[in-house]
Design an enzyme around this catalytic site. Sequence first.
Site, mmCIF file in Angstrom:
data_model
loop_
_atom_site.group_PDB
_atom_site.id
_atom_site.type_symbol
_atom_site.label_atom_id
_atom_site.label_comp_id
_atom_site.label_asym_id
_atom_site.label_seq_id
_atom_site.Cartn_x
_atom_site.Cartn_y
_atom_site.Cartn_z
ATOM 1 C CG LEU A 20 -2.036 -1.147 1.104
ATOM 2 C CD1 LEU A 20 -2.768 -1.295 2.425
ATOM 3 C CD2 LEU A 20 -3.021 -0.895 -0.026
ATOM 4 C CB CYS A 58 -6.106 -2.683 5.722
ATOM 5 S SG CYS A 58 -6.589 -1.978 4.172
ATOM 6 N N GLY A 115 -11.399 -8.652 -10.907
ATOM 7 C CA GLY A 115 -10.708 -9.937 -10.804
ATOM 8 C C GLY A 115 -10.534 -10.596 -12.154
HETATM 9 C C1 LIG Z 1 0.063 -4.138 -8.028
HETATM 10 C C2 LIG Z 1 -1.316 -4.070 -7.434
HETATM 11 C C3 LIG Z 1 -1.623 -3.120 -6.456
HETATM 12 C C4 LIG Z 1 -2.887 -3.067 -5.897
HETATM 13 N N1 LIG Z 1 -3.179 -2.093 -4.975
HETATM 14 C C5 LIG Z 1 -4.448 -1.981 -4.477
HETATM 15 C C6 LIG Z 1 -4.804 -0.935 -3.577
HETATM 16 O O1 LIG Z 1 -3.982 -0.076 -3.242
HETATM 17 N N2 LIG Z 1 -6.072 -0.898 -3.088
HETATM 18 C C7 LIG Z 1 -7.011 -1.819 -3.472
HETATM 19 O O2 LIG Z 1 -8.141 -1.737 -3.012
HETATM 20 N N3 LIG Z 1 -6.713 -2.801 -4.340
HETATM 21 C C8 LIG Z 1 -5.448 -2.912 -4.854
HETATM 22 N N4 LIG Z 1 -5.157 -3.911 -5.754
HETATM 23 C C9 LIG Z 1 -6.219 -4.834 -6.185
HETATM 24 C C10 LIG Z 1 -6.774 -4.426 -7.562
HETATM 25 O O3 LIG Z 1 -7.387 -3.166 -7.489
HETATM 26 C C11 LIG Z 1 -7.801 -5.467 -8.068
HETATM 27 O O4 LIG Z 1 -8.923 -5.448 -7.224
HETATM 28 C C12 LIG Z 1 -7.232 -6.865 -8.113
HETATM 29 O O5 LIG Z 1 -5.928 -6.841 -8.616
HETATM 30 C C13 LIG Z 1 -8.066 -7.840 -8.959
HETATM 31 O O6 LIG Z 1 -8.267 -7.392 -10.252
HETATM 32 P P1 LIG Z 1 -7.317 -7.788 -11.506
HETATM 33 O O7 LIG Z 1 -7.287 -9.283 -11.584
HETATM 34 O O8 LIG Z 1 -7.955 -7.122 -12.670
HETATM 35 O O9 LIG Z 1 -5.963 -7.229 -11.183
HETATM 36 C C14 LIG Z 1 -3.879 -3.990 -6.302
HETATM 37 C C15 LIG Z 1 -3.568 -4.944 -7.275
HETATM 38 C C16 LIG Z 1 -2.307 -5.009 -7.849
HETATM 39 C C17 LIG Z 1 -2.011 -6.058 -8.883
#
Ligand SMILES: Cc1cc2nc3c(=O)[nH]c(=O)nc-3n(C[C@H](O)[C@H](O)[C@H](O)COP(=O)(O)O)c2cc1C
Lengths: 303, 303, 252, 252
Positions: free
Chosen positions: B73, B129, B242
């Site tokens: 974060l 968190c 996701g």
């Molecule tokens: C590098 C990275 C950083 C992320 N940081 C956050 C964050 O700061 N806050 C949050 O709620 N989700 C965070 N996520 C989760 C993404 O917003 C998303 O919900 C999750 O990756 C699933 O979607 P995706 O498969 O399209 O990546 C992060 C994901 C990745 C890969």
Amino acid sequence: MDISTRLAPGLCLKNPILSASGTFAYGEEFARMFDLSLLGGVVTKGLSLHPKEGNPTPRVCETSCGMLNAIGLENIGVDAFIAQKLPFLGTFDTEVVVNFFGTGEDEYAHMAQKLDIEGVSAIEMNVSCPNIKKGGIEFGKDPKILNRLVAQVRQSTTKPLIVKLSPMVTHIGEMALAAQEGGADALTCSNTFPAMAIDENTWKPILGNITGGLSGPAVKPIALRIVWEVSRQAAIPVIASGGITSWRDVVQFLLAGASAVEIGSFSLRDPLCFGVIIQGLIRYMHDNSLESITEIIGKLRTP
Amino acid sequence: MDISTRLAPGLCLKNPILSASGTFAYGEEFARMFDLSLLGGVVTKGLSLHPKEGNPTPRVCETSCGMLNAIGLENIGVDAFIAQKLPFLGTFDTEVVVNFFGTGEDEYAHMAQKLDIEGVSAIEMNVSCPNIKKGGIEFGKDPKILNRLVAQVRQSTTKPLIVKLSPMVTHIGEMALAAQEGGADALTCSNTFPAMAIDENTWKPILGNITGGLSGPAVKPIALRIVWEVSRQAAIPVIASGGITSWRDVVQFLLAGASAVEIGSFSLRDPLCFGVIIQGLIRYMHDNSLESITEIIGKLRTP
Amino acid sequence: MKDCNALVKDNRLVAQDTCLMTLACELSPFTPGQFLMLRLTGTCDPFLRRPLAVLSYREGIVEILYKVIGRGTSLLAGKKKGEELSVLGPLGKGFSDPRPEEEAVYVAGGTGLPPILALAERMGRGSLIIGARTKDDIPLWERMQNIGGVEVTATTEDGSLGIRGMATQALNDLLKTVHKPCVIYACGPTGMLKTAASLAQVFGARCEVSIEERMACGFGVCSACAVRTTAGNQKVCTHGPVFDASCIEWGI
Amino acid sequence: MKDCNALVKDNRLVAQDTCLMTLACELSPFTPGQFLMLRLTGTCDPFLRRPLAVLSYREGIVEILYKVIGRGTSLLAGKKKGEELSVLGPLGKGFSDPRPEEEAVYVAGGTGLPPILALAERMGRGSLIIGARTKDDIPLWERMQNIGGVEVTATTEDGSLGIRGMATQALNDLLKTVHKPCVIYACGPTGMLKTAASLAQVFGARCEVSIEERMACGFGVCSACAVRTTAGNQKVCTHGPVFDASCIEWGI
Ligand SMILES: Cc1cc2nc3c(=O)[nH]c(=O)nc-3n(C[C@H](O)[C@H](O)[C@H](O)COP(=O)(O)O)c2cc1C
Ligand SMILES: Cc1cc2nc3c(=O)[nH]c(=O)nc-3n(C[C@H](O)[C@H](O)[C@H](O)COP(=O)(O)OP(=O)(O)OC[C@H]3O[C@@H](n4cnc5c(N)ncnc54)[C@H](O)[C@@H]3O)c2cc1C
Ligand SMILES: Cc1cc2nc3c(=O)[nH]c(=O)nc-3n(C[C@H](O)[C@H](O)[C@H](O)COP(=O)(O)OP(=O)(O)OC[C@H]3O[C@@H](n4cnc5c(N)ncnc54)[C@H](O)[C@@H]3O)c2cc1C
Ligand SMILES: Cc1cc2nc3c(=O)[nH]c(=O)nc-3n(C[C@H](O)[C@H](O)[C@H](O)COP(=O)(O)O)c2cc1C
Ligand code: FES
Ligand code: FES
């Protein structure tokens, strides 16, 4: 070199590689491809008191680096298994682990009693099934229900008792302890993840059952974390299951704390993988001058 | 053709495609590649009251059809965001959703207050968190804790409030209802899955933080099931997250009940995917003579 | 920076486990030290792109030089003429030019050669030290020796080529002989960079290092590639990969 | 059954979206109706093998004929001469031979042609009906016409080749003219198989159908491919894919 591994009093596998339940049927088909004696153990398809027909098709579906299944626990029933399949499995020099499930506590206990016979090395309880008496909540989703169930099964069998956990819970450690305190000798971590697939052309779910269980390499990182978490909390051995495809995966799961591993979906794709993986593990241990796999189990080096 | 979608009173996106938090930073880098105005909305990196340094490296790791991240974060803090980043985002014709988190209820509420300003279209609470005051249990893992947290934040803001759920819970529907009753306007389903990776050569975890969150196509089937489950239980709109990589995925999530989708990991691999996906969705609707995406949302045909 | 399709023109082994690939694709002009993010397949497995430095770029032809380490680089090594790759770049901040009054010293170890060689070829002056375990690990030895204006020294741990020993030892020896302002450009294992940085301090030289860190995006949005600097965390992919060595907090 | 590496010898479009591939690999002798499980890549994406019928096998060369439907068959269509595939098979239970006294009628629709053609070629007697939407959907039309001893009829929905109409209509017409015991072999869409089965009943003919169902393993261990029969659930991959039509419970 000693690659044998101990899962319970009286249950020692000659190597840590098992088949997984539901991807090995009752062993006959694989036995036509290789000698089952090379395996540490075989885990049978999940059995129930009465034969079960399973779900409407389609029952499987491919996903990114994985698959969904909604077989619906189709099986020939425990009596037919004992009469027709167990004797064949007994002809191999391997441990026979019988996976089973029930619709209520009494049925689980009854199954355990029926399986308390020669030729069965251990029983593996699948608790990812709804308890129809308790309004359909899965046995594997509530620590109290799980603890009671395990305790009752424990009293119905003299066999080593393995509990196969459902992964999709808030506190997997709690579930592990509930099973351990109920009297489980070992834990399998874990079953498939509830998931689904949709066809954007027909607007329908792809599986006949709408939802199914996700398995394969896609879930490996989650399974690895679960094994690591559970093996640090539970005092009993952990058997890993989820996405294993290579001896590298096996070493990783052993490091995370598993005492043995089950190979499921990947053996559908590559039925000869078992021998390759065992050979790879032996070679790895040789190359790294490891005498015993106990030198690997749980030895993850964390900061 | 109308591809706009309504997420809350006063929050209507011109199309259902959002960036996801943590894979879009604060928009500046992507703005150099395409006009952010083409997006339904942008979701910022998760912000905290004070700047945060994040975890030791390695912070990412590749897995089968997916990736782990343990960024920890890292962010510039809410004040720096408001001063340095928000004005830039305001220059685009798109909705600005600010993702944030806190270490306790008061901090969440304080953050919500600070973000109750012009230029912010909505706020998205990350509840994956640990609550440091409650012995480190994640806010997103207990319905009572979640409900209280959401209620408190609700009172601190006039903005549309989106709660982003943690997927790894026993009863996701309960969590959804807890957030809804706390006053959430919409739900994001869901965050990453706790997972890990191990290097069999060094015997060490690959991530500096040991565990991380799994995302990418690998988890899509689970995310789809969660969206389907939550959207049938909750009365408020669901935003899917996701493993989305294509317009096909978008249509599938809409059918499962999502009103919008966030694209995360895939945009790291293919930063120009947003435009391609929006065009694909429009083409699909055109080819199927669909006038409005409300004709798709939740319209899965089950037996 | 652009996301473009690149056509493999050539791909060949040039040293132990090390391949030189030429690709046809239209990039904007690059600064040595900048890199590309290569996508290896149409499918999502492998999922992430791989960062590789630009060795050269001229008239629509880019060269990359890579060591086969794991899955991604193995897949890359398997690409044949006519196959396609997707290329994002050039990315990051490259090396600064040596100032007119500065003597340039280039130091490369391991997979660190490509950006260093790119710089030496571009500048056409100074001294280049390439360190390796053994002779067979050194790619493009002929080409290096033919860079006009650049004096090249190899060091090998087993003495099979050039001086027996470490590149940093050769650097130390060289710096002793230079009697004007000096700038060191280094890329290679962290230990080497650290030593180069302290030698720079000892000899009062400027020092730029190109840092490697695991990346997901390569263009600054994911915060994967943090490096601790005196100015707090910075992103290797956008603030770097080239940093002033004196700003890096090397840690233990 | 074996798991073996197969080398692509040839792979070409022979009709609208339909390819004929020849592979070099050592199989045991096959019965028409049996199939292979093909693995398409070295990576786990796509994960599952794909079931495809054996069209022919002679002296280490196997032919498959496939329609490009989705991801797997598209990847297959992209394979070039010299590339490798992994092949598991031959799998399942094929067609039984027609009894000496029986007149054989082969009926194929859609992707159902390969096993039917394999059988007709093997038997060298009887009548073959191939049904399609339009002329361009019919592959290997020349080859079919040259099967010695087999009379071939095409039906197309638009009348662009052979008789306008459905294959089952042609089957009906044919059966009316046959005045000895008859066996029908059918493979194609479920609707076609169902109709063939009821025609067989009407005309007192034996009928064998080859059924398609989604598979994961193809060798009987996963229970994915259940089909309802009068003897309960059976596995398409081991009990079938060829079944006596009278045993199938067709459902709605
Ligand atoms: C590098 C990275 C950083 C992320 N940081 C956050 C964050 O700061 N806050 C949050 O709620 N989700 C965070 N996520 C989760 C993404 O917003 C998303 O919900 C999750 O990756 C699933 O979607 P995706 O498969 O399209 O990546 C992060 C994901 C990745 C890969
Ligand atoms: C800015 C930059 C420029 C680079 N330039 C070159 C170059 O010109 N030539 C060259 O041979 N190598 C270079 N590298 C290292 C190169 O990126 C890795 O060797 C390569 O990614 C390994 O991929 P793999 O799939 O073969 O290995 P795997 O170990 O299978 O990779 C798994 C993951 O780890 C990452 N990874 C592994 N090693 C490294 C590493 N050393 N640095 C960063 N990420 C890593 C991969 O990108 C991938 O995401 C560079 C790295 C960076 C950060
Ligand atoms: C015993 C048997 C023999 C077959 N023989 C032939 C043949 O000779 N020629 C030919 O063109 N086709 C044949 N098929 C159908 C062929 O297997 C599918 O068209 C193919 O698997 C589609 O794969 P895909 O990846 O292109 O499609 P996708 O839709 O992307 O596939 C997704 C998944 O669905 C499965 N699937 C999709 N359609 C079918 C189907 N009709 N039957 C079974 N599984 C399916 C795939 O195997 C895969 O697991 C046969 C099927 C079976 C069961
Ligand atoms: C087709 C199929 C059927 C399964 N049937 C059962 C079963 O009957 N009982 C059970 O406990 N697990 C069953 N499983 C779960 C597997 O045993 C295994 O735990 C899971 O698939 C994860 O491992 P994998 O990724 O190696 O497949 C089944 C899995 C598959 C793919
Ligand atoms: S790799 Fe994503 S910010 Fe550097
Ligand atoms: S496909 Fe596995 S049993 Fe038939």
